[in-house]
Design a protein around this motif. Structure first.
Motif, PDB file in Angstrom:
ATOM      1  N   VAL A 208     -20.659  -7.449   9.497  1.00 48.58           N
ATOM      2  CA  VAL A 208     -19.607  -6.877  10.155  1.00 48.58           C
ATOM      3  C   VAL A 208     -18.454  -6.234   9.016  1.00 48.58           C
ATOM      4  CG1 VAL A 208     -17.822  -6.515  11.935  1.00 48.58           C
ATOM      5  CG2 VAL A 208     -19.490  -8.595  11.904  1.00 48.58           C
ATOM      6  N   VAL A 209     -18.922  -4.714   8.566  1.00 50.95           N
ATOM      7  CA  VAL A 209     -18.254  -3.938   8.022  1.00 50.95           C
ATOM      8  C   VAL A 209     -16.832  -3.274   8.386  1.00 50.95           C
ATOM      9  CG1 VAL A 209     -19.718  -4.325   6.050  1.00 50.95           C
ATOM     10  CG2 VAL A 209     -19.908  -2.090   8.089  1.00 50.95           C
ATOM     11  N   PRO A 210     -16.406  -2.506   8.249  1.00 51.83           N
ATOM     12  CA  PRO A 210     -15.016  -1.925   8.816  1.00 51.83           C
ATOM     13  C   PRO A 210     -15.766  -0.439   9.043  1.00 51.83           C
ATOM     14  CG  PRO A 210     -14.149  -2.659   6.454  1.00 51.83           C
ATOM     15  CD  PRO A 210     -15.677  -2.451   6.401  1.00 51.83           C
ATOM     16  N   LEU A 211     -14.896   0.415  10.075  1.00 53.79           N
ATOM     17  CA  LEU A 211     -15.751   1.406  10.632  1.00 53.79           C
ATOM     18  C   LEU A 211     -15.370   2.641   9.102  1.00 53.79           C
ATOM     19  CD1 LEU A 211     -14.451   1.004  13.959  1.00 53.79           C
ATOM     20  CD2 LEU A 211     -16.671   1.274  12.859  1.00 53.79           C
ATOM     21  N   GLU A 212     -16.276   3.619   9.294  1.00 54.19           N
ATOM     22  CA  GLU A 212     -15.660   4.567   8.063  1.00 54.19           C
ATOM     23  C   GLU A 212     -15.499   5.752   8.699  1.00 54.19           C
ATOM     24  OE1 GLU A 212     -19.117   5.388   5.032  1.00 54.19           O
ATOM     25  OE2 GLU A 212     -19.133   3.996   4.007  1.00 54.19           O
ATOM     26  N   PRO A 213     -14.918   6.545   8.855  1.00 52.34           N
ATOM     27  CA  PRO A 213     -14.584   8.015   9.049  1.00 52.34           C
ATOM     28  C   PRO A 213     -15.652   8.475   9.625  1.00 52.34           C
ATOM     29  CG  PRO A 213     -12.786   7.756   6.698  1.00 52.34           C
ATOM     30  CD  PRO A 213     -13.906   6.929   7.023  1.00 52.34           C
ATOM     31  N   GLY A 214     -15.007   9.047  10.847  1.00 55.59           N
ATOM     32  CA  GLY A 214     -16.588   9.846  11.504  1.00 55.59           C
ATOM     33  C   GLY A 214     -17.422   9.130  11.869  1.00 55.59           C
TER      34      GLY A 214
ATOM     35  N   ILE B  89     -21.745  -2.853  11.381  1.00 52.78           N
ATOM     36  CA  ILE B  89     -22.707  -4.242  11.018  1.00 52.78           C
ATOM     37  C   ILE B  89     -23.729  -3.740  10.326  1.00 52.78           C
ATOM     38  CG2 ILE B  89     -24.542  -5.865  11.111  1.00 52.78           C
ATOM     39  CD1 ILE B  89     -23.534  -6.475  14.055  1.00 52.78           C
ATOM     40  N   SER B  90     -23.488  -3.696   8.826  1.00 46.33           N
ATOM     41  CA  SER B  90     -24.364  -3.085   8.132  1.00 46.33           C
ATOM     42  C   SER B  90     -25.493  -4.330   7.161  1.00 46.33           C
ATOM     43  CB  SER B  90     -23.433  -2.933   6.921  1.00 46.33           C
ATOM     44  OG  SER B  90     -24.361  -2.034   5.876  1.00 46.33           O
ATOM     45  N   PHE B  91     -26.243  -3.627   6.567  1.00 43.99           N
ATOM     46  CA  PHE B  91     -27.648  -4.593   6.739  1.00 43.99           C
ATOM     47  C   PHE B  91     -28.315  -4.282   5.366  1.00 43.99           C
ATOM     48  CE2 PHE B  91     -31.601  -3.766   8.281  1.00 43.99           C
ATOM     49  CZ  PHE B  91     -31.011  -3.290   9.712  1.00 43.99           C
ATOM     50  N   THR B  92     -28.886  -4.947   4.034  1.00 48.55           N
ATOM     51  CA  THR B  92     -30.489  -4.441   3.328  1.00 48.55           C
ATOM     52  C   THR B  92     -31.335  -4.619   4.130  1.00 48.55           C
ATOM     53  OG1 THR B  92     -28.597  -4.466   1.550  1.00 48.55           O
ATOM     54  CG2 THR B  92     -31.266  -4.479   1.141  1.00 48.55           C
TER      55      THR B  92
ATOM     56  N   LEU C 144     -23.726   0.745  14.354  1.00 44.74           N
ATOM     57  CA  LEU C 144     -22.162   0.906  15.328  1.00 44.74           C
ATOM     58  C   LEU C 144     -22.333   0.065  16.653  1.00 44.74           C
ATOM     59  CD1 LEU C 144     -21.464   4.145  14.870  1.00 44.74           C
ATOM     60  CD2 LEU C 144     -21.150   2.545  13.553  1.00 44.74           C
ATOM     61  N   LEU C 145     -21.562  -0.745  17.376  1.00 44.58           N
ATOM     62  CA  LEU C 145     -21.885  -1.383  18.607  1.00 44.58           C
ATOM     63  C   LEU C 145     -20.715  -1.357  19.170  1.00 44.58           C
ATOM     64  CD1 LEU C 145     -23.023  -3.602  16.339  1.00 44.58           C
ATOM     65  CD2 LEU C 145     -24.783  -4.232  17.634  1.00 44.58           C
ATOM     66  N   SER C 146     -20.974  -1.989  20.000  1.00 42.67           N
ATOM     67  CA  SER C 146     -19.624  -2.533  21.395  1.00 42.67           C
ATOM     68  C   SER C 146     -19.201  -3.871  20.999  1.00 42.67           C
ATOM     69  CB  SER C 146     -19.670  -2.044  22.232  1.00 42.67           C
ATOM     70  OG  SER C 146     -18.902  -3.474  23.600  1.00 42.67           O
TER      71      SER C 146
END
Lengths: 165, 454
Positions: A95-101, A141-144, A54-56
């Protein structure tokens, strides 16, 4: 394909990187300047095959731009108390959408990180200030992870732990 | 507005570790923590090279890097765009970083792990302020420019070396809030520094010596550059240096001539600044504090400026004193001869030719040039009751063997005078004018010369 292999991240590493550690990410444009940003929390997929930081969005604009162009990312996690440091790299960052929480996760992260710094004499108010992020500015941001490196200071720093590639 | 590197130096003292992002030729990014970002000048920084790691491989292939630093007081966050230029593996910058790294390593539990292999010098291409909230800066501890000006004005009024040194230490206390300080002069031919004035220690330590290259003071003198440490570092600590010296000297205990360096127990911040006259290092102004990170870049700048004025003043006074002595020598009135009191216990003065050490009633007083001076004075006194002397004749006296024509004889006399007072010896030397002084003898003397091997 990597799907056939066990996840790169083991339980211990997963616990470590989702704890109160310092998180910084780098990306780059080929031949150009690297970009960098501090993250304010980390979430790991249930199957441990992907890491989301998670980032600004405002403070990470350059990094987000580079990630959108080529998907290459490096994220380093370090615990100030003992300098244990791990770096994960991936080539499919997006870049991925935020998830709840996620908002609450970022808050918990700042508390955990600042809490760990306090006994070390670090100025925690300053750290909270650096990591403060308005909820509407939070991005993910999500990555494998395809390679992991030990980076605890010392001559072994930089050694690959395992490569999933 | 373009952000200037010297405006963000507070971020470079390592209170919050910086990070560096680099990129391999195939476009793989890398991120690493930095032990040290050193301000070199308005357009350059140096990073510590400690291991041959990915960062190193990357910058050798692609010189572009980004470094993030954070102001430890306000949280202001900056990113520097850098271009790698070269690596230095010796010299002033390297030594400066090596000393600082030793402090950082020991503070972070990494003593023995962090070792400086080189100082990587980068050009600063751009500085970007990362958007985000900041805390209000704390009120400044002192206005260093005002402190510097007040000190400069006071030092200008000093008409001899003794008052100049005393005034310097007073200014550090009053204007800079620095309470532990010493001034050491360099004896270049012997590669040693000797303490000539100090403030804020239980023992003055005047007369104590440090080898060139030893600890922050010795390295600062050898490299001619300020050395600043923000945390305790064993390898630069003087308690160890002194112990080693004692072991090395191997002298019989009765011949022990080591005056302990004052030194602050529990010293955490140390700053040694060369005092220069032109290119030549005359000595070192040294300050320390029990606080971590007490001295920053601005303090270093202020003390370098103060030491600059001090060096110029020392040189001016030395010339002035030489000239006055020369003019005065021809008209010097023959002083009335003096005599020692006939009654009272005899003071045994023993002189060892080996190192010109002087022992008063078996207690060590001084050695080296200052010892040779005292021995010559006492012999002249014993021969004909002579009590009036001039610096000029001492400078030319073959018995004294000044190591260097540029040697600061005044500093040696100050050292001798202070040691006599601290020793509560019945011998005193008092200044009677520019470049001349008088010997006072309070007890009958027995002079005993011990030749080489005696």
């Amino acid at each position: 394909m990597t799907q056939a292999l066990p996840p790169l991240l083991d339980d211990d590493q997963a616990a470590f990187i989702s704890g109160g550690v310092s998180i910084s990410a780098a990306a780059c444009r080929s031949g150009g300047l690297p970009s960098m940003a501090r993250a304010t929390g980390c979430r790991i997929a249930a199957d441990r095959r992907s890491i989301t930081i998670l980032l600004s969005a405002t403070a990470s604009a350059g990094l987000i731009d580079d990630v959108r162009r080529n998907g290459a990312i490096a994220v380093v996690f370090s615990l100030p108390a003992d300098h244990r440091t791990l770096q994960f790299k991936g080539g499919d960052a997006r870049v991925v959408p935020l998830e709840p929480g996620d908002e609450a996760l970022a808050e918990r992260y700042v508390d955990a990180f600042a809490g760990g710094l306090e006994p070390l004499g670090y100025p925690t108010q300053v750290i909270r200030c650096v990591l403060a992020c308005r909820p509407d500015d939070l991005t993910a941001i999500s990555f494998t992870p395809s390679a992991a490196f030990l980076q605890t200071p010392g001559p072994d720093a930089g050694n690959a732990l395992r490569s999933g590639a | 507005m373009k952000i200037k590197l010297d405006a963000i130096r507070a971020c470079l003292d390592g209170a919050i570790p910086g990070t560096i992002a680099t990129c391999s030729p195939d476009g793989t990014p890398n991120m690493a923590y930095l032990s040290q970002v050193q301000y070199v000048d308005a357009g350059h920084v140096a990073l510590s090279y400690q291991f041959f790691n990915t960062t190193r491989r990357n910058i050798l292939a692609n010189p572009h890097a980004r470094v993030a630093v954070i102001d430890p007081e306000t949280g202001a966050h900056y990113r520097l765009s850098l271009q790698y230029l070269r690596t230095e593996q010796e010299g002033p910058l390297f030594e400066k970083m090596k000393a600082k790294l030793a402090g950082i390593a020991s503070h972070s539990g990494m003593a023995g792990v962090f070792r400086l292999l080189g100082s990587d010098i980068y050009r600063v291409l751009d500085i970007e302020r990362v958007p985000g909230a900041v805390l209000p800066p704390p009120p400044p501890r002192a206005n260093l420019l005002a402190a510097l000006r007040a000190s400069a004005e006071q030092l200008c009024l000093c008409s001899d070396l003794d008052s100049l040194l005393v005034q310097t230490l007073t200014c550090l206390e009053i204007h800079f809030d620095i309470h532990h300080a010493m001034v050491l002069m360099l004896d270049a031919p012997n590669a040693r520094l000797y303490t000539v004035a100090s403030r804020g220690y239980t023992q003055s330590g005047v007369g104590s010596e440090i080898a060139l290259g030893e600890g922050v003071i010795g390295v600062a003198a050898r490299e001619g550059t300020p050395i600043r440490i923000g945390h305790f570092a064993a390898e630069y600590s003087y308690t160890l240096a002194i112990r080693d010296n004692l072991q090395r000297s191997g002298l019989a205990p009765q011949l022990e001539t080591e005056i302990p360096l004052p030194g602050l127990p529990g010293s955490r911040s140390q700053l040694a600044v060369p005092i220069r006259a032109g290119q030549r290092v005359l000595g070192i102004l040294y300050v320390e504090s029990p606080q971590d990170l007490r001295f920053g870049y601005d303090d270093e700048d202020a003390l370098v400026s103060l030491a600059g004025g001090l060096g110029a003043a020392i040189q001016l006074l030395q010339h002035a004193s030489a000239e006055t002595a020369e003019r005065g020598a021809s008209v010097s009135p023959a002083a009335e001869p003096g005599s020692a009191p006939a009654a009272g216990p005899i003071l045994e003065v023993r002189h060892y030719a080996e190192n010109d050490s002087i022992f008063l009633d078996g207690r060590y007083l001084i050695k080296g040039v200052a010892g040779a001076i005292l021995w010559a004075l006492l012999n002249d006194f014993a021969a004909g009751g002579r009590i009036a002397f001039s610096n000029r004749e001492l400078r030319l006296d073959p018995r004294i063997r000044l190591p260097d024509i540029s040697d600061n004889l005044e500093a040696r006399l100050i050292l001798l005078g202070r040691r006599l007072v601290e020793h509560q010896a019945p011998i005193r030397i008092d200044k009677t004018g520019r470049g001349c002084f008088k010997l006072h003898i309070g007890r009958p003397l027995a002079l005993l010369h011990i030749p080489h091997g005696g």
